[in-house]
Design a protein around this motif. Structure first.
Motif, PDB file in Angstrom:
ATOM      1  N   HIS A  42       0.857  -1.190   0.000  1.00 27.25           N
ATOM      2  CA  HIS A  42       0.000   0.000   0.000  1.00 27.25           C
ATOM      3  C   HIS A  42       0.885   1.229   0.000  1.00 27.25           C
ATOM      4  CE1 HIS A  42      -3.805  -2.081   1.846  1.00 27.25           C
ATOM      5  NE2 HIS A  42      -3.554  -2.456   0.614  1.00 27.25           N
ATOM      6  N   ARG A  43       1.426   1.554  -1.155  1.00 28.00           N
ATOM      7  CA  ARG A  43       2.267   2.742  -1.289  1.00 28.00           C
ATOM      8  C   ARG A  43       1.568   3.750  -2.183  1.00 28.00           C
ATOM      9  NH1 ARG A  43       7.759   2.522   0.664  1.00 28.00           N
ATOM     10  NH2 ARG A  43       7.703   0.888   2.217  1.00 28.00           N
ATOM     11  N   GLY A  44       2.117   4.947  -2.229  1.00 27.80           N
ATOM     12  CA  GLY A  44       1.538   5.980  -3.068  1.00 27.80           C
ATOM     13  C   GLY A  44       0.776   6.991  -2.246  1.00 27.80           C
ATOM     14  N   PRO A  45       0.301   8.054  -2.905  1.00 30.66           N
ATOM     15  CA  PRO A  45      -0.359   9.153  -2.181  1.00 30.66           C
ATOM     16  C   PRO A  45      -1.578   8.732  -1.370  1.00 30.66           C
ATOM     17  CG  PRO A  45       0.158   9.814  -4.431  1.00 30.66           C
ATOM     18  CD  PRO A  45       0.437   8.341  -4.340  1.00 30.66           C
ATOM     19  N   LEU A  46      -2.370   7.800  -1.898  1.00 33.40           N
ATOM     20  CA  LEU A  46      -3.571   7.387  -1.165  1.00 33.40           C
ATOM     21  C   LEU A  46      -3.190   6.703   0.147  1.00 33.40           C
ATOM     22  CD1 LEU A  46      -6.631   7.567  -1.482  1.00 33.40           C
ATOM     23  CD2 LEU A  46      -6.606   5.275  -2.468  1.00 33.40           C
ATOM     24  N   ALA A  47      -2.159   5.871   0.100  1.00 34.41           N
ATOM     25  CA  ALA A  47      -1.670   5.232   1.323  1.00 34.41           C
ATOM     26  C   ALA A  47      -1.090   6.271   2.275  1.00 34.41           C
ATOM     27  CB  ALA A  47      -0.620   4.183   0.984  1.00 34.41           C
ATOM     28  N   GLY A  48      -0.432   7.286   1.721  1.00 30.97           N
ATOM     29  CA  GLY A  48       0.100   8.358   2.552  1.00 30.97           C
ATOM     30  C   GLY A  48      -1.006   9.122   3.260  1.00 30.97           C
ATOM     31  N   ILE A  49      -2.102   9.363   2.560  1.00 34.58           N
ATOM     32  CA  ILE A  49      -3.245  10.040   3.178  1.00 34.58           C
ATOM     33  C   ILE A  49      -3.801   9.192   4.317  1.00 34.58           C
ATOM     34  CG2 ILE A  49      -5.604  10.871   2.817  1.00 34.58           C
ATOM     35  CD1 ILE A  49      -4.741  11.596  -0.066  1.00 34.58           C
ATOM     36  N   ALA A  50      -3.926   7.879   4.086  1.00 37.41           N
ATOM     37  CA  ALA A  50      -4.409   6.986   5.144  1.00 37.41           C
ATOM     38  C   ALA A  50      -3.488   7.034   6.354  1.00 37.41           C
ATOM     39  CB  ALA A  50      -4.514   5.559   4.606  1.00 37.41           C
TER      40      ALA A  50
END
Length: 197
Positions: free
Chosen positions: A79-87
């Motif tokens: 779960h990498r990337g901006p969406l994972a960062g937001i989570a």
């Protein structure tokens, strides 16, 4: 009906977990523009607008912590990337609202929070910035209560922030100055923006 959201109710989540591939793989937060790393430009713009700050980063963690802020990495490798960062930021925040910004937009508006907050209503989940030619889904004020929703989206395979946001109660806030949201992807971008910093 308009809502009154104070700075103390907002945690800023700075997304600094990108791979920086178009800049030769450098950690973007430490890429220097106008004699200062991008993370310092971003902190300077964001800090007066919010009560707390969390940095989402997957490398240079001790260096980011050295700035005096809480730093969290993505929970899992898949779960990498901006969406994972937001989570990651929503999970770390202790306030009801979270401002999301990427680390590579050094000219962030100084009224970003106030204008996004003014657009929030009791039935609004997210307020997102837009310039004449582009929506900026990584410049957004959102409810922390969206954590379960975003984790479910990641689990189901959603990776694009825009795809996830389409299913939320989203409002868009317009800015005329496109350069305020210009991001650094190439050395040429840094040269173009350096004069305004």
């Amino acid at each position: 009906m308009a809502m009154k959201i104070s700075a103390e109710q907002i945690t800023a989540g700075i997304l600094a977990g990108g791979e920086g591939r178009r800049l030769g793989g450098v950690d973007k937060g430490w890429y220097v523009v106008a004699d200062r790393p991008l993370i310092e430009h971003t902190l300077e713009r964001v800090k007066p607008q919010v009560g707390r700050i969390v940095i989402s980063a997957n490398r240079s963690v001790p260096r980011y912590r050295g700035l005096g802020y809480t730093v969290h990495g993505d929970d899992t490798d898949d779960h990498r990337g901006p969406l994972a960062g937001i989570a990651t930021v929503l999970k770390a925040a202790a306030t009801p609202y979270v401002l999301i910004v990427p680390v590579d937009t050094p000219l962030l508006p100084l009224d970003l929070v106030s204008r996004l907050a003014d657009a929030m209503r009791p039935d609004t989940d997210i307020a997102v910035a837009r310039t004449p030619d582009e929506l900026h889904p990584l410049h957004a004020l959102m409810r922390r209560s969206l954590l379960d929703d975003i984790q479910a989206a990641l689990f189901s395979g959603v990776r694009r922030v825009t795809e996830w946001q389409q299913d939320t109660a989203r409002v868009v806030v317009d800015w005329a100055d496109a350069e305020a949201f210009a991001n650094i992807n190439h050395d040429e971008d840094a040269e173009a923006l350096a004069g305004r910093l």
